[in-house]
Design a protein around this motif. Structure first.
Motif, PDB file in Angstrom:
ATOM      1  N   PHE A   6       0.834  -1.205   0.000  1.00 43.49           N
ATOM      2  CA  PHE A   6       0.000   0.000   0.000  1.00 43.49           C
ATOM      3  C   PHE A   6       0.869   1.256   0.000  1.00 43.49           C
ATOM      4  O   PHE A   6       0.622   2.204  -0.755  1.00 43.49           O
ATOM      5  CB  PHE A   6      -0.914   0.000   1.220  1.00 43.49           C
ATOM      6  N   CYS A   7       1.893   1.289   0.856  1.00 47.20           N
ATOM      7  CA  CYS A   7       2.754   2.470   0.951  1.00 47.20           C
ATOM      8  C   CYS A   7       3.501   2.730  -0.356  1.00 47.20           C
ATOM      9  O   CYS A   7       3.604   3.877  -0.805  1.00 47.20           O
ATOM     10  CB  CYS A   7       3.757   2.299   2.100  1.00 47.20           C
ATOM     11  N   ILE A   8       4.015   1.672  -0.978  1.00 50.53           N
ATOM     12  CA  ILE A   8       4.752   1.837  -2.233  1.00 50.53           C
ATOM     13  C   ILE A   8       3.832   2.367  -3.330  1.00 50.53           C
ATOM     14  O   ILE A   8       4.192   3.274  -4.094  1.00 50.53           O
ATOM     15  CB  ILE A   8       5.392   0.496  -2.653  1.00 50.53           C
ATOM     16  N   ALA A   9       2.613   1.819  -3.413  1.00 48.22           N
ATOM     17  CA  ALA A   9       1.653   2.292  -4.412  1.00 48.22           C
ATOM     18  C   ALA A   9       1.262   3.752  -4.166  1.00 48.22           C
ATOM     19  O   ALA A   9       1.179   4.561  -5.101  1.00 48.22           O
ATOM     20  CB  ALA A   9       0.413   1.401  -4.406  1.00 48.22           C
ATOM     21  N   ALA A  10       1.037   4.089  -2.890  1.00 53.90           N
ATOM     22  CA  ALA A  10       0.650   5.462  -2.554  1.00 53.90           C
ATOM     23  C   ALA A  10       1.802   6.435  -2.799  1.00 53.90           C
ATOM     24  O   ALA A  10       1.586   7.563  -3.262  1.00 53.90           O
ATOM     25  CB  ALA A  10       0.201   5.540  -1.103  1.00 53.90           C
ATOM     26  N   ILE A  11       3.038   6.019  -2.511  1.00 56.89           N
ATOM     27  CA  ILE A  11       4.202   6.873  -2.781  1.00 56.89           C
ATOM     28  C   ILE A  11       4.318   7.143  -4.276  1.00 56.89           C
ATOM     29  O   ILE A  11       4.596   8.277  -4.700  1.00 56.89           O
ATOM     30  CB  ILE A  11       5.484   6.206  -2.241  1.00 56.89           C
ATOM     31  N   TRP A  12       4.099   6.115  -5.090  1.00 58.32           N
ATOM     32  CA  TRP A  12       4.123   6.306  -6.556  1.00 58.32           C
ATOM     33  C   TRP A  12       3.048   7.300  -6.981  1.00 58.32           C
ATOM     34  O   TRP A  12       3.304   8.186  -7.813  1.00 58.32           O
ATOM     35  CB  TRP A  12       3.904   4.960  -7.242  1.00 58.32           C
ATOM     36  N   PHE A  13       1.842   7.180  -6.420  1.00 52.19           N
ATOM     37  CA  PHE A  13       0.753   8.096  -6.764  1.00 52.19           C
ATOM     38  C   PHE A  13       1.112   9.529  -6.395  1.00 52.19           C
ATOM     39  O   PHE A  13       0.883  10.465  -7.178  1.00 52.19           O
ATOM     40  CB  PHE A  13      -0.524   7.663  -6.043  1.00 52.19           C
ATOM     41  N   PHE A  14       1.700   9.719  -5.230  1.00 47.68           N
ATOM     42  CA  PHE A  14       2.056  11.069  -4.805  1.00 47.68           C
ATOM     43  C   PHE A  14       3.190  11.643  -5.646  1.00 47.68           C
ATOM     44  O   PHE A  14       3.208  12.848  -5.925  1.00 47.68           O
ATOM     45  CB  PHE A  14       2.438  11.074  -3.328  1.00 47.68           C
ATOM     46  N   LEU A  15       4.148  10.815  -6.037  1.00 43.06           N
ATOM     47  CA  LEU A  15       5.227  11.305  -6.899  1.00 43.06           C
ATOM     48  C   LEU A  15       4.675  11.767  -8.245  1.00 43.06           C
ATOM     49  O   LEU A  15       5.110  12.786  -8.796  1.00 43.06           O
ATOM     50  CB  LEU A  15       6.280  10.211  -7.100  1.00 43.06           C
ATOM     51  N   LYS A  16       3.695  11.032  -8.766  1.00 44.62           N
ATOM     52  CA  LYS A  16       3.032  11.468 -10.003  1.00 44.62           C
ATOM     53  C   LYS A  16       2.305  12.784  -9.768  1.00 44.62           C
ATOM     54  O   LYS A  16       2.312  13.687 -10.632  1.00 44.62           O
ATOM     55  CB  LYS A  16       2.046  10.402 -10.481  1.00 44.62           C
ATOM     56  N   GLY A  17       1.672  12.917  -8.618  1.00 46.27           N
ATOM     57  CA  GLY A  17       0.974  14.155  -8.295  1.00 46.27           C
ATOM     58  C   GLY A  17       1.916  15.327  -8.164  1.00 46.27           C
ATOM     59  O   GLY A  17       1.611  16.443  -8.604  1.00 46.27           O
ATOM     60  N   TYR A  18       3.100  15.087  -7.573  1.00 49.20           N
ATOM     61  CA  TYR A  18       4.086  16.159  -7.452  1.00 49.20           C
ATOM     62  C   TYR A  18       4.565  16.622  -8.831  1.00 49.20           C
ATOM     63  O   TYR A  18       4.759  17.812  -9.073  1.00 49.20           O
ATOM     64  CB  TYR A  18       5.301  15.676  -6.655  1.00 49.20           C
ATOM     65  N   LYS A  19       4.770  15.673  -9.737  1.00 50.69           N
ATOM     66  CA  LYS A  19       5.315  16.018 -11.044  1.00 50.69           C
ATOM     67  C   LYS A  19       4.287  16.676 -11.956  1.00 50.69           C
ATOM     68  O   LYS A  19       4.616  17.533 -12.776  1.00 50.69           O
ATOM     69  CB  LYS A  19       5.866  14.745 -11.728  1.00 50.69           C
ATOM     70  N   GLN A  20       3.013  16.280 -11.833  1.00 51.49           N
ATOM     71  CA  GLN A  20       1.990  16.738 -12.777  1.00 51.49           C
ATOM     72  C   GLN A  20       0.896  17.581 -12.123  1.00 51.49           C
ATOM     73  O   GLN A  20       0.010  18.084 -12.812  1.00 51.49           O
ATOM     74  CB  GLN A  20       1.366  15.524 -13.467  1.00 51.49           C
TER      75      GLN A  20
END
Length: 328
Positions: free
Chosen positions: A160-174
């Motif tokens: 869950f944490c790895i998936a959520a971290i990926w989602f947030f990194l996408k949010g930071y970039k876009q």
């Protein structure tokens, strides 16, 4: 912010705080405070320092966006404490503190930049929690006996944490503002408000997303500094549990306190819809203490002192709202 809005936040927080106080067993509270003694004041002082970490993370985010008129760190500290107080008292958390922060900051730097800085800070705050839970899962495997059941739980938490971290990194970039509004557009009860809001404020939402992306893409040092401050705050807050448990268990170590905090915060955040996370935090302390071989009484004692600390700092935060309004 207009006086009527400040009064509304203050009155709402006071009402909820009074309701929370009525749920306490005052005999148990007094007994716990007597047992804690001076350590309770150490816990209160610790959180005065932890809020400096939170304020510093928000401060560098605001400063990284564009030149602004000088902002007082002391003033931002008061807004931070009041914002967390409203979050503690509000079901759903972010429905109270974040609008208050935006409305206080908007007159100084503009509504769009105030909104983007608050969204960025919330993202950083949640992002640091995800890393804290992921690191704690690794620490548990390295320092504790891992049963088959715990292995399944830790695997699920890590995934869950790895998936959520990926989602947030996408949010930071876009950017994330428009994405969140599009999600709200499909939710019952909210979609009637969200659709016209998106159409009316599309340009502002796009601008907010550009400012969010700029922090990660153009100011990586600021991004990592803000995340580091918030993550350091998570690990430092484990000292609160250590201070309390030392009264009962002189042999307790810091790693155990980190694991208790990680499990408790994860469990409590699953019940985010409850004011002050009533029941969730207490249950988390009981289960995490039991899982590490501690007695139930130790978990109950920690939960009680932490709850009293939250109520005290909630009251302080609400008082700062009133004092800020009177000073204006």
């Amino acid at each position: 912010m207009k006086k009527k809005y400040q009064n509304a936040f203050f009155i709402f927080g006071i009402i909820v705080l009074v309701v929370m106080l009525t749920q306490l067993d005052f005999a148990q509270v007094w007994s716990g405070l007597c047992h804690a003694g001076y350590w309770f004041f150490a816990v209160l002082a610790l959180w005065a320092v932890l809020y400096v970490f939170n304020t510093a993370a928000w401060y560098i985010i605001i400063k990284s966006q564009a030149p602004t008129e000088p902002l007082s760190f002391q003033w931002l500290y008061k807004i931070t404490v009041s914002g967390f107080a409203l979050n503690y008292a509000t079901p759903g958390g972010l429905m109270g503190g974040e609008p208050y922060r935006i409305m206080e900051l908007a007159p100084k730097i503009g509504a769009e930049r105030a909104s983007s800085s608050v969204i960025l800070y919330v993202m950083t705050h949640v992002f640091s929690h995800l890393w804290f839970w992921l690191i704690s899962a690794v620490l548990f495997v390295l320092t504790q006996h891992t049963s088959p059941f715990m292995a399944i739980v830790l695997t699920a938490v890590s995934a869950f944490c790895i998936a959520a971290i990926w989602f947030f990194l996408k949010g930071y970039k876009q950017g994330l503002a428009m994405r969140l509004m599009k999600i709200l557009r499909h939710l019952p009860f909210v979609k009637k408000w969200a659709k016209p809001f998106i159409e009316k404020h599309r340009d502002q939402l796009d601008n907010i997303d550009r400012q969010i992306a700029a922090l990660h893409n153009q100011n990586p040092h600021t991004f990592f500094a803000a995340v580091f401050l918030e993550l350091a705050c998570r690990f430092a807050s484990a000292l609160e549990i250590m201070f309390i448990l030392l009264l009962l268990m002189p042999g307790v170590n810091y790693i155990q306190c980190v694991l208790i905090l990680a499990f408790t915060s994860l469990f409590a955040n699953m019940l985010f819809f409850m004011p002050l996370q009533l029941g969730g935090r207490e249950g988390g302390f009981l289960m995490s203490a039991g899982g590490l071989g501690m007695t139930a009484s130790a978990g109950i004692f920690v939960a009680l002192i932490v709850r009293i600390r939250e109520l005290v700092w909630t009251a302080i935060g609400l008082l700062l709202i009133k004092l800020n309004r009177q000073r204006k």
